[in-house]
Design an enzyme around this catalytic site. Structure first.
Site, mmCIF file in Angstrom:
data_model
loop_
_atom_site.group_PDB
_atom_site.id
_atom_site.type_symbol
_atom_site.label_atom_id
_atom_site.label_comp_id
_atom_site.label_asym_id
_atom_site.label_seq_id
_atom_site.Cartn_x
_atom_site.Cartn_y
_atom_site.Cartn_z
ATOM 1 C CG ASP A 157 -1.618 0.798 1.827
ATOM 2 O OD1 ASP A 157 -2.242 1.744 0.200
ATOM 3 O OD2 ASP A 157 -2.351 1.664 2.695
ATOM 4 C CG ASN A 165 -3.295 4.830 -1.046
ATOM 5 O OD1 ASN A 165 -3.366 3.944 -0.427
ATOM 6 N ND2 ASN A 165 -4.011 5.102 -1.814
ATOM 7 C CG ASP A 212 -6.241 3.215 0.832
ATOM 8 O OD1 ASP A 212 -4.888 2.066 0.909
ATOM 9 O OD2 ASP A 212 -6.391 3.392 -0.353
ATOM 10 C CG ASP A 259 -1.294 1.575 -3.588
ATOM 11 O OD1 ASP A 259 -0.236 1.870 -4.040
ATOM 12 O OD2 ASP A 259 -1.555 2.264 -3.448
ATOM 13 C CG ASP A 299 -5.994 -13.153 -13.191
ATOM 14 O OD1 ASP A 299 -7.027 -13.980 -13.869
ATOM 15 O OD2 ASP A 299 -6.100 -13.756 -12.326
ATOM 16 C CG ASP A 314 -11.190 -16.716 -12.975
ATOM 17 O OD1 ASP A 314 -10.673 -16.970 -12.335
ATOM 18 O OD2 ASP A 314 -12.363 -16.534 -13.029
ATOM 19 C CD GLU A 360 -8.798 -20.702 -12.157
ATOM 20 O OE1 GLU A 360 -9.025 -21.182 -10.754
ATOM 21 O OE2 GLU A 360 -9.795 -19.775 -12.534
ATOM 22 C CG HIS A 409 -5.779 -15.897 -6.545
ATOM 23 N ND1 HIS A 409 -5.302 -16.593 -7.538
ATOM 24 C CD2 HIS A 409 -7.245 -15.695 -6.518
ATOM 25 C CE1 HIS A 409 -6.622 -17.281 -8.696
ATOM 26 N NE2 HIS A 409 -7.318 -16.607 -7.799
ATOM 27 C CG ASP A 410 -8.677 -18.797 -5.601
ATOM 28 O OD1 ASP A 410 -9.161 -17.983 -5.345
ATOM 29 O OD2 ASP A 410 -8.802 -19.055 -7.362
#
Length: 625
Positions: free
Chosen positions: A102, A104, A106, A110, A179, A275, A333, A404-405
């Site tokens: 990150d 910034n 938040d 990003d 992706d 995907d 995938e 990520h899964d």
């Protein structure tokens, strides 16, 4: 054409049939030797219900025949010289933007955060970056529900930030793939909104609408259909209720997708990870899913779309019109496809996809992701041997454990912290020395492990939350949470651990998802200072690959195939021979003899001529060349 009178050996000769029988054996924890038995192979297809030890309906065989007869092609022999390509020599690094860095404060990663860490990725030894979705999205499924393909998600930055990212990646001689999510969009996408509100417009059948729903179920629990009041019809969603399936039968839709993809390629993107791309073709008429298959697999209808009748046609069309003109790389995938179907999707002479991700190695036989169990590396050995020996030179394997899964691999194998470092290095040796293209997921190079979530409120994954609510109807909340904790995708989605300061150096603000205190002991900064760290080992191995082309295109030869917990293989070409020697167990394994030659890399500093120590993995160079 297969019929009910066909024998199982005929089914096994069909690429779909072989993969289905292998998957059924895996799901039911039945040895492949059962299928190879001459008596079993000569049984008629109509006897399959008895073989699977289930009381299955007559309709089961008919459904299976429909699926099997979808595919008439078989792959060519795998012999012949491998074609060279940059992506066969590359190592990819997957970034999950929300959790990488990150810039910034938040609490959300990003694009500028990614740019700030490109030197780290380059110095690790990475050749290409795979970026999980950064498109505009309402974030029902963390960006995999796209609202606008041509806009950057506001939380991640601007299109100018993305264009800067492409420049900076290429400046470092790396490549960037994105992706591509085109099986479905968000229900907030303009196409869907117009399909609902303007039923006479060209968008009316960009999605899949029916007057009555069939019995298909969503992968995220419940029915796969939403009732749409405006149309007084039902709309299909194989995933969350806000992820609406696109109708690839519509030629205008396909053309819009092709033009959208070209836009990103013209911005300098080098390719795509597609995907759930094998789901884009649904069987005509959308028939009900088999009750028998539904009970076996845990969801209904997949046999009608996981390898649909027009899948190859759609992929060839996209390859011809989009990928080939731009020399773009593609990796699909493809859940549910096995080795034979994967050959037909990726063989270099078929011009469809360059590679696929198959997932059968991520869980051991008889288990699913939400089962709590200890993963057996012996199964990984048998899986890799099978693919390396049978995939052929026309196809390139993908090598990965994490994304990520899926939960972190070290935690699945052995959560005992005393083995964390040697086990993390062992996994690196296997992934980076077998033939294929490795995909490393952010944090894997540190040996990151599953997070210590305490309550369901700490989770953010829509799949996990939906499944938890479903499980609570049949079991207690404690038991339901324990099951979710075994397989939640959130284990892989916690912030990247950069240092031991607050929030792990990921952000100056509170992260979007809870993270435990593992970052105090496992982080980039400390591992860069520790020559014995997992991170340093990855750097060494990645540099080693670049110096030994035998890893890219050399033969793979396995020995001791049946010996428990011993994994030995050779990489050979005309210039050199490497021997990889691994103990897959958490105990000392007595050596019969040491490999001849020089030990180049190992996860243990000192050589023991008597024992292979727990999870010991070494690379030896043999001969005088």
């Amino acid at each position: 054409m297969l019929t009910r009178k066909s024998r199982l050996k005929d089914v096994y000769a069909n690429p779909i049939g072989r993969d289905i029988l292998d998957r059924a054996a895996l799901q039911l924890n039945i040895s492949k030797k059962v299928i190879a038995n001459p008596f079993i192979r000569n049984l008629r297809l109509k006897t399959l219900p008895k073989l699977l030890k289930r009381r299955l309906s007559e309709g089961f065989v008919d459904t299976l025949l429909t699926l099997l007869n979808t595919e008439q092609d078989t792959a060519m022999s795998g012999d012949g010289k491998m074609q060279k390509a940059w992506w066969k020599e590359a190592v990819f690094y997957q970034i999950y933007p929300r959790s990488f860095k990150d810039s910034n404060g938040d609490g959300i990663g990003d694009l500028q955060g990614i740019i700030s860490k490109l030197d780290y990725i380059k110095e690790l030894g990475i050749d290409a970056i795979w970026l999980s979705p950064i498109y505009d999205s309402p974030n029902d499924d963390n960006g995999y529900d796209i609202r606008d393909y041509n806009k950057i998600m506001t939380e991640f930055g601007t299109m100018e930030d993305f264009e800067e990212l492409v420049i900076e990646v290429h400046k470092r001689d790396m490549k960037l793939i994105m992706d591509l999510v085109v099986n479905h969009t968000s229900d907030e996408h303009e196409w869907y909104q117009k399909a609902v509100k303007e039923p006479e417009s060209k968008y009316r059948d960009y999605y899949i609408f029916q007057d009555k729903p069939n019995n298909w179920t969503s992968f995220f629990s419940g029915s796969a259909w939403n009732y749409v009041e405006e149309r007084q019809q039902y709309a299909l969603h194989l995933f969350s209720k806000k992820q609406m399936d696109l109708n690839w039968e519509n030629e205008n839709l396909r053309q819009e997708i092709h033009e959208m993809v070209k836009t990103w390629l013209e911005k300098g993107v080098d390719g795509f990870r597609l995907d759930v791309i094998n789901y884009i073709s649904k069987r005509n008429g959308l028939p009900d899913g088999s009750e028998d298959i539904g009970r076996l697999m845990g969801y209904y209808g997949a046999e009608h779309y996981f390898y649909g009748p027009r899948l190859h046609e759609y992929l060839r069309e996209m390859n011809e019109k989009v990928f080939r003109p731009y020399n773009a790389f593609s990796v699909g995938e493809t859940p549910g496809t096995g080795l034979e179907m994967s050959k037909l999707l990726t063989a270099d002479y078929r011009y469809e996809l360059d590679m696929v991700f198959s997932f059968d190695h991520l869980e051991t036989p008889g288990h699913t992701r939400f089962d709590e169990y200890q993963y057996d590396l012996g199964y990984l050995k048998s899986y890799m041997i099978y693919w390396m020996e049978n995939y052929g030179n026309h196809c390139q394997p993908s090598l990965f454990y994490e994304n990520h899964d899926n939960p972190r691999m070290i935690s699945k194998i052995n959560a005992d912290p005393q083995y964390r470092i040697v086990l993390g290095k062992l996994l690196a040796v296997i992934q980076l020395t077998l033939r294929g293209t490795p995909f490393i997921y952010q944090g894997q190079e540190l040996g990151m492990v599953n997070q210590d979530f305490h309550t369901i409120e700490e989770l953010r994954d829509v799949e996990s939350l939906n499944l938890y609510n479903k499980l609570c109807k049949t079991m207690g909340k404690k038991e339901a949470f324990a099951k979710i904790l075994a397989g939640t995708r959130d284990h892989a989605r916690t912030p990247m651990q950069w240092n031991n300061q607050q929030y792990a150096g990921f952000s100056d603000g509170e992260p979007w998802i809870r993270m435990d205190e593992d970052y105090k002991y496992c982080n980039v900064e400390s591992q860069l200072q520790d020559e014995d760290s997992i991170l340093h080992f990855y750097q060494e191995l990645l540099a080693f690959r670049k110096e030994h082309s035998v890893i890219y295109y050399g033969e793979v030869c396995f020995t001791n195939k049946k010996e428990k917990d011993l994994f030995i293989y050779y990489r050979k070409d005309e210039t050199e021979t490497l021997c990889i020697e691994i103990n897959l167990g958490s105990y000392n394994k007595k050596r019969k003899k040491c490999p001849q030659g020089v030990r180049l890399l190992s996860n243990y500093a000192e050589l023991s001529p008597v024992f292979l120590r727990p999870y010991e993995a070494s690379i030896w160079k043999q001969g005088n060349k």
